[in-house]
Design an enzyme around this catalytic site. Structure first.
Site, PDB file in Angstrom:
ATOM      1  N   SER A 442      15.560  -2.724  -8.186  1.00  0.00           N
ATOM      2  CA  SER A 442      14.596  -2.282  -7.172  1.00  0.00           C
ATOM      3  C   SER A 442      14.933  -2.908  -5.813  1.00  0.00           C
ATOM      4  O   SER A 442      15.495  -4.004  -5.759  1.00  0.00           O
ATOM      5  CB  SER A 442      13.207  -2.725  -7.635  1.00  0.00           C
ATOM      6  OG  SER A 442      12.213  -1.976  -7.012  1.00  0.00           O
ATOM      7  N   PRO A 443      14.609  -2.235  -4.717  1.00  0.00           N
ATOM      8  CA  PRO A 443      14.900  -2.825  -3.412  1.00  0.00           C
ATOM      9  C   PRO A 443      14.189  -4.171  -3.245  1.00  0.00           C
ATOM     10  O   PRO A 443      13.000  -4.270  -3.535  1.00  0.00           O
ATOM     11  CB  PRO A 443      14.316  -1.812  -2.412  1.00  0.00           C
ATOM     12  CG  PRO A 443      14.049  -0.577  -3.186  1.00  0.00           C
ATOM     13  CD  PRO A 443      13.944  -0.952  -4.621  1.00  0.00           C
ATOM     14  N   GLN A 520      18.006   1.688   0.844  1.00  0.00           N
ATOM     15  CA  GLN A 520      16.634   1.977   1.249  1.00  0.00           C
ATOM     16  C   GLN A 520      16.542   1.803   2.756  1.00  0.00           C
ATOM     17  O   GLN A 520      16.820   0.707   3.275  1.00  0.00           O
ATOM     18  CB  GLN A 520      15.649   1.040   0.545  1.00  0.00           C
ATOM     19  CG  GLN A 520      14.195   1.419   0.824  1.00  0.00           C
ATOM     20  CD  GLN A 520      13.189   0.419   0.282  1.00  0.00           C
ATOM     21  OE1 GLN A 520      13.287  -0.775   0.578  1.00  0.00           O
ATOM     22  NE2 GLN A 520      12.238   0.886  -0.497  1.00  0.00           N
ATOM     23  N   TYR A 601       4.593  -0.316   5.767  1.00  0.00           N
ATOM     24  CA  TYR A 601       5.554  -0.301   6.873  1.00  0.00           C
ATOM     25  C   TYR A 601       5.351   0.982   7.680  1.00  0.00           C
ATOM     26  O   TYR A 601       4.407   1.736   7.430  1.00  0.00           O
ATOM     27  CB  TYR A 601       6.976  -0.476   6.318  1.00  0.00           C
ATOM     28  CG  TYR A 601       7.131  -1.829   5.644  1.00  0.00           C
ATOM     29  CD1 TYR A 601       6.980  -3.005   6.376  1.00  0.00           C
ATOM     30  CD2 TYR A 601       7.353  -1.936   4.271  1.00  0.00           C
ATOM     31  CE1 TYR A 601       7.072  -4.249   5.757  1.00  0.00           C
ATOM     32  CE2 TYR A 601       7.443  -3.177   3.655  1.00  0.00           C
ATOM     33  CZ  TYR A 601       7.298  -4.327   4.398  1.00  0.00           C
ATOM     34  OH  TYR A 601       7.360  -5.557   3.804  1.00  0.00           O
ATOM     35  N   ARG A 649       9.977   6.418  -1.433  1.00  0.00           N
ATOM     36  CA  ARG A 649       9.099   5.425  -2.064  1.00  0.00           C
ATOM     37  C   ARG A 649       7.706   5.525  -1.443  1.00  0.00           C
ATOM     38  O   ARG A 649       7.557   5.490  -0.220  1.00  0.00           O
ATOM     39  CB  ARG A 649       9.662   4.015  -1.898  1.00  0.00           C
ATOM     40  CG  ARG A 649       8.797   2.979  -2.608  1.00  0.00           C
ATOM     41  CD  ARG A 649       9.445   1.616  -2.738  1.00  0.00           C
ATOM     42  NE  ARG A 649       9.862   1.392  -4.126  1.00  0.00           N
ATOM     43  CZ  ARG A 649       9.926   0.194  -4.697  1.00  0.00           C
ATOM     44  NH1 ARG A 649       9.650  -0.900  -4.018  1.00  0.00           N
ATOM     45  NH2 ARG A 649      10.303   0.066  -5.951  1.00  0.00           N
ATOM     46  N   ARG A 743      11.834  -8.331  -9.988  1.00  0.00           N
ATOM     47  CA  ARG A 743      11.859  -9.781 -10.225  1.00  0.00           C
ATOM     48  C   ARG A 743      12.716 -10.201 -11.417  1.00  0.00           C
ATOM     49  O   ARG A 743      13.433 -11.209 -11.314  1.00  0.00           O
ATOM     50  CB  ARG A 743      10.420 -10.310 -10.337  1.00  0.00           C
ATOM     51  CG  ARG A 743       9.703 -10.275  -8.999  1.00  0.00           C
ATOM     52  CD  ARG A 743       8.219 -10.446  -9.157  1.00  0.00           C
ATOM     53  NE  ARG A 743       7.634  -9.330  -9.885  1.00  0.00           N
ATOM     54  CZ  ARG A 743       6.388  -9.287 -10.327  1.00  0.00           C
ATOM     55  NH1 ARG A 743       5.583 -10.306 -10.098  1.00  0.00           N
ATOM     56  NH2 ARG A 743       5.938  -8.234 -10.978  1.00  0.00           N
TER      57      ARG A 743
HETATM   58  C1  LIG Z   1      11.675 -10.736  -3.187  1.00  0.00           C
HETATM   59  C2  LIG Z   1      11.203  -9.321  -3.186  1.00  0.00           C
HETATM   60  C3  LIG Z   1      11.521  -8.502  -2.117  1.00  0.00           C
HETATM   61  C4  LIG Z   1      11.131  -7.179  -2.084  1.00  0.00           C
HETATM   62  N1  LIG Z   1      11.523  -6.356  -1.087  1.00  0.00           N
HETATM   63  C5  LIG Z   1      11.285  -5.036  -1.146  1.00  0.00           C
HETATM   64  C6  LIG Z   1      11.871  -4.123  -0.242  1.00  0.00           C
HETATM   65  O1  LIG Z   1      12.666  -4.494   0.607  1.00  0.00           O
HETATM   66  N2  LIG Z   1      11.564  -2.819  -0.332  1.00  0.00           N
HETATM   67  C7  LIG Z   1      10.695  -2.356  -1.293  1.00  0.00           C
HETATM   68  O2  LIG Z   1      10.428  -1.163  -1.349  1.00  0.00           O
HETATM   69  N3  LIG Z   1      10.165  -3.200  -2.186  1.00  0.00           N
HETATM   70  C8  LIG Z   1      10.446  -4.505  -2.149  1.00  0.00           C
HETATM   71  N4  LIG Z   1       9.948  -5.336  -3.120  1.00  0.00           N
HETATM   72  C9  LIG Z   1       9.156  -4.769  -4.209  1.00  0.00           C
HETATM   73  C10 LIG Z   1      10.027  -4.479  -5.416  1.00  0.00           C
HETATM   74  O3  LIG Z   1      10.979  -3.479  -5.131  1.00  0.00           O
HETATM   75  C11 LIG Z   1       9.188  -4.020  -6.618  1.00  0.00           C
HETATM   76  O4  LIG Z   1       8.561  -2.799  -6.292  1.00  0.00           O
HETATM   77  C12 LIG Z   1       8.144  -5.030  -7.010  1.00  0.00           C
HETATM   78  O5  LIG Z   1       8.660  -6.355  -6.985  1.00  0.00           O
HETATM   79  C13 LIG Z   1       7.597  -4.751  -8.415  1.00  0.00           C
HETATM   80  O6  LIG Z   1       8.611  -4.773  -9.374  1.00  0.00           O
HETATM   81  P1  LIG Z   1       8.787  -6.034 -10.401  1.00  0.00           P
HETATM   82  O7  LIG Z   1       7.490  -6.178 -11.130  1.00  0.00           O
HETATM   83  O8  LIG Z   1       9.911  -5.605 -11.296  1.00  0.00           O
HETATM   84  O9  LIG Z   1       9.118  -7.241  -9.583  1.00  0.00           O
HETATM   85  C14 LIG Z   1      10.335  -6.671  -3.142  1.00  0.00           C
HETATM   86  C15 LIG Z   1       9.998  -7.512  -4.198  1.00  0.00           C
HETATM   87  C16 LIG Z   1      10.434  -8.810  -4.246  1.00  0.00           C
HETATM   88  C17 LIG Z   1      10.079  -9.658  -5.432  1.00  0.00           C
END
Ligand SMILES: Cc1cc2nc3c(=O)[nH]c(=O)nc-3n(C[C@H](O)[C@H](O)[C@H](O)COP(=O)(O)O)c2cc1C
Ligand SMILES: Cc1cc2nc3c(=O)[nH]c(=O)nc-3n(C[C@H](O)[C@H](O)[C@H](O)COP(=O)(O)OP(=O)(O)OC[C@H]3O[C@@H](n4cnc5c(N)ncnc54)[C@H](O)[C@@H]3O)c2cc1C
Length: 786
Positions: A442-443, A520, A601, A649, A743
């Site tokens: 994921s981004p 992204q 955003y 997204r 994560r």
């Molecule tokens: C450190 C970090 C940075 C993130 N940056 C972005 C981002 O740049 N763009 C985005 O769409 N989501 C971002 N997210 C959200 C993740 O893409 C994801 O949607 C969210 O962490 C839930 O997934 P997970 O439960 O697997 O962590 C970020 C998450 C984390 C933990």
């Protein structure tokens, strides 16, 4: 102790007999309005586990039930002319009448006083009782009397159902689905004795009304159901034994399920302690058939706590207040867990007609139905019926392979006799892109660029995850201009140096792994000019802030800058920035582009009514709010190579009153689909600082599910998906097409390889350099599992 149970259903009777058995000195009375050995209702089901629990507490009751019950393992689906059967589900079915008769007989044998044909008006009618059990069912009078104390929360659900029986004997738990001109009906069918089967027919309110059933009396309703399910009934009739219902009253036989929950379960009325039990305090939808189980387990738990108090030397009436506190504390948690599972199953049956029946092929429909409560996972299905699951995996893998171009199938043939890959490890194609498996990194913003330029950190970061087995890797939100950044550390793509730096990373990923690489693109809007993620996130920079723009001039947090409301010239300029970044992304070799329209955003700030208060053509109704983001999308689509897909997204829920909900997300997904989006990445929240999200395992997957199956566009599920089992469940059930994992990929770059090893999926390529690590890892896992 003097105990009075108001209501002689499973809860009241079972508690009475258990307590009498515990101490014959207790004086216990059950007051029931019905006649002895008389009840309405057909069969109830509960699981093998409940039976085992009952055996521990009263073997005589368990023996009598076991003689009378019907046990079956199989679930059979009849859908679109197909019959699909899977085993290992372990249910016990018994007539409600028979169950109550067994409990009544056991009460009498133990010396419980049973008082029938007596309506208990109030707990105050039993002033000598130390303990009054309000086991008076779903419409509990006692609960209503003390509503201010118990604080019931009662939700009536939209489906209508009628509880019927039939003499046709079915040899499995059957689910029957039939389509009418007005919509779908389903029947839940289970045999409960040698001559009778329960037959519950269910449909949404609008289908029920359109079918004229609101005007039908019981007989007419039965005739309707007999016609609809004629081929399943094979000449047998449907029967009603709801004698309490007026046979001529229109619509009355069809009821709405009511979900009951109470904040407080007990009360001292000045003389007696009053405690709610069974349906009076909580209900669970019949979709997972557990109302009787809960009632019986309430009775067991309260008895257990009295026994414990007795053994600790604090038995008798004086122990009651403490025991009741403990009873609520202990049961509340289990009940909530079961109610949540029942809620998922119930919702599945509420939406099945509009979301799954016409969309899913029978094989996948069966999988979706079996996993409807989200309690039964992929690997759990394997334990229940390995042959059926493997058959399904083969079916799924064959379809997945058919969906990808010949050239991309490399090595992925499905020879007979060879174990098929689980859904997580099937390829997936979108336009000209084929990803080798369903796992997406994921981004994730890394805040490690300088002047937007990705560097060696990014190369190693993405390189490691590409070598780690994921099918597709997204960059973090890559910003389309310097003032589009969230923080000074954010990566960008507004100049050629950045393009070349990204190209180096993309080339590495393509050159050293089977992974594909997505970018992204985004603009921070009002959430820009803030500190790095590990500093004070979302707080403005201590110095060097840049001005912000947004849909409306509303700051994000208390300390945030007030953004300037964008004008048309801003829109054109920023749209052009997106286009320029898109062209550079194409040159850098990215395989897919994701437009970041989530998390508050810039583009997201237009989509949410909480952040968009504009009075022009870009504010107001959802179509207006989406207007500029759709313009950006169209411009990006025009600049992006035709054969490469675009993802969008969305924040599918703002988690704040007045904000977007899943309904809005569906509307937005429809608009982006019409504009040419290939896939919707279903995230949520982060739109306003005051949000109150409801987290949990796979908590955003319902959005992906709904959008995929109602809008008819592929989706990415994301959020607390952290095991292969989760990915398999989501993909196999058709709730999403890809799973983004964030994560877990920070904690483990090789998450996909490791999860593959854990579920025994061998057909995944490890980097050749790491092969000796693989064999040791797999051997150690096998040892630990053994
Ligand atoms: C450190 C970090 C940075 C993130 N940056 C972005 C981002 O740049 N763009 C985005 O769409 N989501 C971002 N997210 C959200 C993740 O893409 C994801 O949607 C969210 O962490 C839930 O997934 P997970 O439960 O697997 O962590 C970020 C998450 C984390 C933990
Ligand atoms: C269509 C349908 C299907 C179901 N299928 C299942 C299933 O498969 N498995 C399952 O486990 N559960 C099932 N249930 C739920 C199950 O019937 C209840 O959850 C269970 O009976 C609850 O037990 P209880 O003792 O709390 O309440 P009840 O069984 O409702 O008993 C309450 C009793 O109190 C009596 N009463 C009420 N008020 C008074 C009063 N003032 N004075 C005297 N007596 C009074 C009533 O006559 C009744 O006998 C189903 C329910 C429905 C509607």
């Amino acid at each position: 102790m003097r105990i009075v149970c108001i209501g002689g259903g499973p809860a009241g009777l079972y508690f009475a007999l258990l307590m009498k058995k515990l101490d014959p000195a207790h004086r216990i009375t059950v007051v029931e309005r019905n006649r002895p050995y008389d009840t309405f209702g057909w069969g109830v089901v509960f699981s093998d586990a409940t039976m085992e629990n009952m055996r521990l507490w009263d073997a005589a009751t368990a023996d009598a039930i076991e003689v009378a019950f019907n046990h079956w393992d199989d679930i059979e689906l009849h859908f679109k002319g197909r019959c699909i059967r899977s085993g290992g589900h372990g249910f016990v079915g018994i007539g409600r009448k028979k169950l109550l008769n067994i409990l009544q007989r056991r009460c009498e044998a133990l010396g419980v006083e049973l008082v029938f044909e007596t309506e208990a008006e109030s707990d105050a009618d039993y002033p000598d009782a130390d303990l009054v059990i309000a086991s008076d069912g779903i419409n509990s009078r006692i609960r209503q009397k003390y509503a201010a104390v118990f604080q019931p929360d009662i939700v009536a659900r939209p489906n209508r159902f009628i509880w019927l029986g039939t003499t046709r004997l079915f040899d499995a738990f059957n689910f029957l689905f039939e389509k009418t001109e007005h919509g779908w009906f389903q029947a839940h069918v289970y045999k409960f004795d040698d001559s009778t089967t329960t037959f519950i027919v269910e449909t949404p309110e609008d289908v029920w009304q359109a079918s004229g059933l609101d005007q039908a009396n019981v007989e007419q309703s039965i005739a309707f159901c007999e016609r609809l399910f004629a081929r399943h009934l094979q000449g047998h009739q449907l029967l009603s034994n709801a004698r309490h219902l007026d046979p001529l009253k229109r619509g009355s036989a069809w009821i709405n399920f009511q979900r009951v929950r109470c904040r407080q379960w007990h009360h001292f009325n000045g003389r007696s302690h009053v405690v709610l039990m069974g349906d009076a305090v909580h209900t669970a939808h019949f979709a997972i058939g557990s109302g009787t189980k809960l009632a019986l387990e309430d009775a067991i738990e309260l008895t257990r706590l009295f026994k414990q108090a007795h053994e600790a030397g604090t038995g008798g009436a004086e122990a009651i207040p403490q025991v009741l506190e403990r009873y609520q504390a202990a049961r509340e948690v289990d009940v909530l867990r079961l109610q949540n599972a029942a809620w998922n199953a119930m919702e599945w049956f509420e939406v099945v007609g509009t979301r799954y029946c016409d969309q899913l092929p029978p094989e996948q429909f069966m999988y979706s139905m079996l996993t409807r409560s989200q309690r039964i996972s992929h690997e759990n299905l394997r334990l229940r019926d390995a042959a059926w699951l493997e058959g399904y995996e083969r079916w799924f893998a064959e379809r997945a392979l058919q969906g990808v171009p010949e050239a991309a199938r490399a090595g992925s043939t499905l020879a007979p006799g060879v174990k098929p890959p689980s859904p997580m490890f099937t390829p997936y194609a979108l336009r000209g892109l084929t990803v080798p498996n369903r796992v997406v990194v994921s981004p994730m913003a890394m805040y490690s660029a300088q002047d937007g330029l990705p560097n060696d950190f990014h190369l190693v970061h993405f390189g490691a995850r590409a070598l780690g087995g994921a099918g597709l890797l997204y960059t973090e939100m890559t910003c389309v201009s310097p003032d589009a950044r969230i923080t000074p550390g954010c990566a960008g793509l507004w100049n050629d140096a950045q393009r070349d730096a990204w190209k180096r990373i993309v080339d590495f990923v393509h050159g050293h792994s089977g992974a594909k690489m997505g970018i992204q693109l985004g603009h921070a809007g009002r959430k820009g000019s803030t500190q790095l993620g590990w500093q004070q996130a979302d707080e403005p920079l201590e110095s060097g802030n840049w001005p912000l723009v947004s849909a409306s001039a509303i700051p994000y947090g208390q300390n945030s800058q007030v953004p300037r409301e964008m004008n048309r010239a801003d829109m054109d300029r920023i749209s052009a920035d997106f286009v320029a970044a898109t062209r550079r992304a194409a040159d850098a070799g990215f395989d897919i582009l994701e437009l970041h329209c989530a998390h508050g955003y810039l583009l997201s700030s237009f989509l949410s009514p909480l952040t968009n208060r504009r009075g022009d053509a870009y504010g107001g109704a959802v179509e207006n709010r989406a207007r500029w983001p759709l313009e950006v999308f169209a411009a990006v689509r025009a600049a992006w190579p035709q054969e490469r897909p675009i993802s969008v997204r969305l924040s599918c829920h703002d988690w704040f009153p007045g904000g977007n909900t899943a309904d809005d997300a569906v509307a937005l997904a429809r608009l982006f689909k019409a504009a040419g989006a290939d896939i919707i990445d279903c995230s949520s929240g982060q739109v306003v600082a005051e949000q109150k999200p409801v987290y949990g395992r796979m908590y955003q997957t319902p959005f992906a599910d709904r959008i995929r199956n109602e809008v008819g566009i592929p989706t990415v599920a994301v959020g607390a998906i952290f095991e292969a089992d989760h990915v398999n469940m989501v993909i196999a059930a058709g709730r999403a097409d890809l799973c983004a994992v964030a994560r877990p990929h920070l904690a483990d770059p090789a998450w996909t390889l490791h999860e593959a090893a854990k579920i025994g999926h061998e057909a995944i390529a490890w980097p050749v350099q790491y092969l000796s690590g693989r064999s040791q890892y797999e051997t150690n896992l096998k040892r630990a599992q053994a």
